[in-house]
Enzyme design. Structure first.
Site, PDB file in Angstrom:
ATOM      1  N   CYS A 245      29.519 -20.914 -14.453  1.00  0.00           N
ATOM      2  CA  CYS A 245      29.073 -19.713 -15.177  1.00  0.00           C
ATOM      3  C   CYS A 245      30.137 -19.197 -16.137  1.00  0.00           C
ATOM      4  O   CYS A 245      29.856 -18.931 -17.315  1.00  0.00           O
ATOM      5  CB  CYS A 245      28.656 -18.627 -14.192  1.00  0.00           C
ATOM      6  SG  CYS A 245      29.997 -17.995 -13.152  1.00  0.00           S
TER       7      CYS A 245
ATOM      8  N   HIS B  16      29.920 -14.023 -10.554  1.00  0.00           N
ATOM      9  CA  HIS B  16      28.948 -14.650 -11.456  1.00  0.00           C
ATOM     10  C   HIS B  16      28.872 -13.844 -12.747  1.00  0.00           C
ATOM     11  O   HIS B  16      28.983 -12.615 -12.732  1.00  0.00           O
ATOM     12  CB  HIS B  16      27.567 -14.715 -10.801  1.00  0.00           C
ATOM     13  CG  HIS B  16      26.576 -15.533 -11.573  1.00  0.00           C
ATOM     14  ND1 HIS B  16      26.754 -16.874 -11.852  1.00  0.00           N
ATOM     15  CD2 HIS B  16      25.390 -15.192 -12.163  1.00  0.00           C
ATOM     16  CE1 HIS B  16      25.719 -17.325 -12.549  1.00  0.00           C
ATOM     17  NE2 HIS B  16      24.884 -16.321 -12.750  1.00  0.00           N
TER      18      HIS B  16
ATOM     19  N   GLU C  19      22.597 -18.125 -18.358  1.00  0.00           N
ATOM     20  CA  GLU C  19      23.557 -18.318 -17.280  1.00  0.00           C
ATOM     21  C   GLU C  19      23.618 -19.787 -16.862  1.00  0.00           C
ATOM     22  O   GLU C  19      22.680 -20.560 -17.094  1.00  0.00           O
ATOM     23  CB  GLU C  19      23.164 -17.475 -16.061  1.00  0.00           C
ATOM     24  CG  GLU C  19      21.760 -17.822 -15.556  1.00  0.00           C
ATOM     25  CD  GLU C  19      21.515 -17.468 -14.099  1.00  0.00           C
ATOM     26  OE1 GLU C  19      22.496 -17.249 -13.365  1.00  0.00           O
ATOM     27  OE2 GLU C  19      20.327 -17.452 -13.712  1.00  0.00           O
TER      28      GLU C  19
END
Length: 252
Positions: A149, A205, A217
């Site tokens: 990510c 994240h 993402e």
């Protein structure tokens, strides 16, 4: 006695004429019509260039000088005031939210930023969308091998930023050069952070907000880079906050 005086006069005359001849004969290189050296010619050329530049600058400055007497100058000022009143868009003044003179600079969400910032945001989003469908790879930072990510964000942003982002999601979240953004003020290109497996104020994240409630993402092992919906319950439950790194002062 007379002969001696005549001989002495002749000697004095010869000596004087010899001195004049020597004075009139100058060695090579001392004549007034001698060809100037390269350095001398270069100095003359530089002086001429400087004089020309000064003249051009003076002429340009003179273009903005208003000549005339008190009456003609007062008449010109009156004319300019009338023109400014007829064309308020010429001088909209400082930005205020309620000032509609700036509407042509707003984006679709009403935010105000420059064309240059808009173009940079478009380039970053294009770089992100080019990676759609590629696999998630833990620690990955390249289109060839895949991304995690934060590796995806690191790849898409840093070539276009003056202040480079750190590598991990949590470092990005706590990065002092990135400005916190309220959820209601999210803008395309903002970074949004989540705590999925971590506790407290630790981000594990990150995604990039695209507008209209969507973000891009690199999710987790076994999945590919995708566009997700920010308003989904899962993301709202794990949302930590947003940061803005794309500003007019931080793009190259």
């Amino acid at each position: 006695m007379l002969r001696k005086k005549i001989s002495l006069a002749l000697l004095i005359g010869l000596a004087f004429s010899g001195q004049q001849a020597l004075a009139s004969h100058k060695p090579p290189g001392t004549g007034t019509h001698q060809e100037k050296s390269y350095a001398a010619r270069q100095r003359m050329y530089n002086r001429a260039k400087l004089l020309q530049a000064w003249k051009r600058k003076k002429e340009k400055a003179d273009e903005h000088v208003v000549y005339g007497n008190k009456t003609t100058k007062a008449a010109l000022r009156t004319k300019n005031r009338v023109l400014v009143q007829q064309h308020p868009e010429w001088f909209p003044g400082p930005y205020r939210v309620t000032n509609h003179h700036w509407d042509h600079l707003r984006d679709s969400e009403g935010a105000l930023y420059s064309e240059r910032l808009r173009d940079t945001t478009d380039m970053i989003v294009d770089r992100l969308e080019d990676q759609l469908g590629k696999p998630y790879v833990w620690g990955g930072t390249s289109p060839t091998h895949g991304f995690d990510c934060s590796g995806l964000v690191f790849y898409a942003y840093n070539k276009l930023l003056a202040s480079k982002l750190p590598r991990t999601a949590n470092e990005m979240y706590h990065y002092k050069q990135a400005r916190p953004v309220a959820r209601r003020d999210l803008r395309r290109g903002d970074l949004i952070f989540f705590g999925i497996h971590s506790q407290g104020n630790h981000a594990d994240h990150v995604g990039v907000y695209l507008g209209d409630g969507d973000f891009i993402e690199a999710p987790r092992t076994g999945l590919t880079i995708r566009v997700s919906h920010f308003e989904a319950d899962f993301w709202q439950d794990h949302y930590l906050g947003a940061r803005r790194i794309l500003t007019a002062n931080n793009i190259l």
